[in-house]
Design an enzyme around this catalytic site. Sequence first.
Site, PDB file in Angstrom:
ATOM      1  CG  ASN A 207      -0.091   0.065   2.412  1.00  0.00           C
ATOM      2  OD1 ASN A 207       0.540   0.859   2.832  1.00  0.00           O
ATOM      3  ND2 ASN A 207      -0.357  -1.126   3.278  1.00  0.00           N
ATOM      4  CG  ASP A 276      -6.709  -4.983   6.658  1.00  0.00           C
ATOM      5  OD1 ASP A 276      -6.565  -5.144   7.772  1.00  0.00           O
ATOM      6  OD2 ASP A 276      -7.797  -3.945   6.351  1.00  0.00           O
ATOM      7  CE  LYS A 286       6.827 -12.480 -14.739  1.00  0.00           C
ATOM      8  NZ  LYS A 286       7.509 -12.017 -16.232  1.00  0.00           N
ATOM      9  CG  PHE A 324      -1.436   5.603  13.902  1.00  0.00           C
ATOM     10  CD1 PHE A 324      -0.696   5.278  14.696  1.00  0.00           C
ATOM     11  CD2 PHE A 324      -1.443   6.986  13.345  1.00  0.00           C
ATOM     12  CE1 PHE A 324       0.298   5.958  15.176  1.00  0.00           C
ATOM     13  CE2 PHE A 324      -0.539   7.629  13.864  1.00  0.00           C
ATOM     14  CZ  PHE A 324       0.419   7.225  14.744  1.00  0.00           C
ATOM     15  CE  LYS A 338     -10.524   0.836  12.258  1.00  0.00           C
ATOM     16  NZ  LYS A 338      -9.832   1.626  11.200  1.00  0.00           N
ATOM     17  CE  LYS A 342      -7.690  -2.574  15.047  1.00  0.00           C
ATOM     18  NZ  LYS A 342      -6.997  -3.251  14.103  1.00  0.00           N
TER      19      LYS A 342
HETATM   20  N1  CTP Z   1      -3.479  -3.165  12.327  1.00  0.00           N
HETATM   21  C1  CTP Z   1      -2.889  -4.326  12.672  1.00  0.00           C
HETATM   22  N2  CTP Z   1      -2.963  -5.664  11.979  1.00  0.00           N
HETATM   23  C2  CTP Z   1      -4.054  -5.460  11.071  1.00  0.00           C
HETATM   24  C3  CTP Z   1      -4.609  -4.190  10.623  1.00  0.00           C
HETATM   25  C4  CTP Z   1      -4.434  -3.067  11.390  1.00  0.00           C
HETATM   26  O1  CTP Z   1      -2.149  -4.437  13.832  1.00  0.00           O
HETATM   27  N3  CTP Z   1      -4.130  -6.397  10.175  1.00  0.00           N
HETATM   28  C5  CTP Z   1      -3.529  -1.992  13.160  1.00  0.00           C
HETATM   29  C6  CTP Z   1      -2.784  -0.732  12.467  1.00  0.00           C
HETATM   30  O2  CTP Z   1      -1.412  -0.817  12.432  1.00  0.00           O
HETATM   31  C7  CTP Z   1      -3.541   0.410  13.092  1.00  0.00           C
HETATM   32  C8  CTP Z   1      -4.646  -0.147  13.490  1.00  0.00           C
HETATM   33  O3  CTP Z   1      -4.552  -1.582  13.642  1.00  0.00           O
HETATM   34  O4  CTP Z   1      -2.625   0.674  14.197  1.00  0.00           O
HETATM   35  C9  CTP Z   1      -5.880   0.049  12.699  1.00  0.00           C
HETATM   36  O5  CTP Z   1      -5.581   0.182  11.537  1.00  0.00           O
HETATM   37  P1  CTP Z   1      -6.621   0.414  10.339  1.00  0.00           P
HETATM   38  O6  CTP Z   1      -6.173   0.143   8.903  1.00  0.00           O
HETATM   39  O7  CTP Z   1      -7.232   1.604  10.602  1.00  0.00           O
HETATM   40  O8  CTP Z   1      -7.793  -0.453  10.675  1.00  0.00           O
HETATM   41  P2  CTP Z   1      -8.228  -2.073  10.536  1.00  0.00           P
HETATM   42  O9  CTP Z   1      -8.170  -2.512  11.794  1.00  0.00           O
HETATM   43  O10 CTP Z   1      -7.630  -2.728   9.584  1.00  0.00           O
HETATM   44  O11 CTP Z   1      -9.755  -2.067  10.134  1.00  0.00           O
HETATM   45  P3  CTP Z   1     -10.407  -1.517   8.687  1.00  0.00           P
HETATM   46  O12 CTP Z   1      -9.512  -1.764   7.662  1.00  0.00           O
HETATM   47  O13 CTP Z   1     -11.467  -2.511   8.560  1.00  0.00           O
HETATM   48  O14 CTP Z   1     -10.824  -0.159   9.061  1.00  0.00           O
END
Ligand code: CTP
Length: 401
Positions: A207, A276, A286, A324, A338, A342
């Site tokens: 990303n 995610d 490949k 975050f 979140k 978490k």
């Molecule tokens: N995070 C994580 N592991 C993941 C996804 C996110 O540890 N697989 C952590 C990120 O580093 C951040 C927080 O969780 O500190 C929130 O990440 P964010 O991308 O905003 O949310 P998600 O938990 O991925 O939820 P969504 O994408 O559904 O909004």
Amino acid sequence: MNKTIGIGVTGGIAAYKIADLVSLLKKEGFEVIVMMTKAATKFITPLTLETLSGREVITDMWEEYSDFNVPHIDVAKEIDLLVIAPATANFIAKMACGIADDFLSTLFVANIAPVLIAPAMNTKMYENAIVQNNLAKLRDYGCNIIAPATGHLACNDIGKGRLPEVEDIFNEIKQILLLKKDLKGKTVMVNAGTTCEDIDPVRFIANRSSGKMGYCIAEEAIKRGANVILVSGKTTIDPPEGAKYIPVWSADEMCEVMQKYQADCDVIVGAAAVGDFKIADVAGQKLKKADQETDKLILELVGNPDILKALGQNKANKQVMVGFAAETNDIVENAKKKLETKNLDFIVANDVTQEGAGFGTDTNIVTLISRNGSIKSLPLMSKEGVAAAILDKVVDIITDL
Ligand code: CTP
């Protein structure tokens, strides 16, 4: 600011730049005492620095100076900060071993003020393991080290080793004078950057995260005296000096590393943009072009571990965890969810649709949302400023534990 800065100049070509540094410090109201090694006087005359600083320049252990009775002790008592710039490989080695065989090295041993060292030399010399070990040793003794800049060097090489711009050294001086060492003795683990998920041996999904926010937090934590573990996905940024730097590739790998170190940490900050999803079956070869008839290639994705959630489940009583939340709508509500799932102490929410916030920018606009319900919105700030605000809040929480 009514502070006295001791400037120790050693014998490198960048010594001439110290005239500008002394001049800038004087303009900003600092008192400056310049000390030079013999080699430094080959590059710039003491008279130049004497004129700019308005004080005697000390070059010799055995000479008499009208301002001082026992110069190395009197200077040590007067200065609020000692800056060694440029610091040569030789002088760094002497400092690391406590050798006191000229005025500046003796003053260094007598000094009790904070120290800022600005190494400047050829890239190969700077990267030499002996120099790096000496710098690590000095860092362990509590010295601050400003990393050399990368660019054209006097020897015509291009690489790391230039004395940083005078303005950067000046900013570092101001920061150290204002600095709180409020994370001394604490271990802070930060993750940063984007994770990468392999599709086949040459392609991957990632990303747009630059990693800048997490790296700023790691750097600020180091400055405040913490032991920092930086677990980093892909970025193009140099790791901050002084961090235990663990580069990782995928979310699984990042998760495994962070779980391994979790028990050692007082603070964990999840600033990485963790993907995610990952590819269900990574191709061993490949992949060939899309199917001729349908012009499609269908990849199956499966969920990645939620790293912070996994760490949150094993959170120790006195461990502070920060996450975050990158949001595009219902910022506070989504961020609060979140925070709960978490098991975080607070979450840094940002509306990534706002100009100046989120991925790939040097600035951020964030809201700090705490477990106890308090909500604090910060204005548009540099990522360095946001990092300082986040760690201020971490320190408040640690103090209340
Ligand atoms: N995070 C994580 N592991 C993941 C996804 C996110 O540890 N697989 C952590 C990120 O580093 C951040 C927080 O969780 O500190 C929130 O990440 P964010 O991308 O905003 O949310 P998600 O938990 O991925 O939820 P969504 O994408 O559904 O909004």
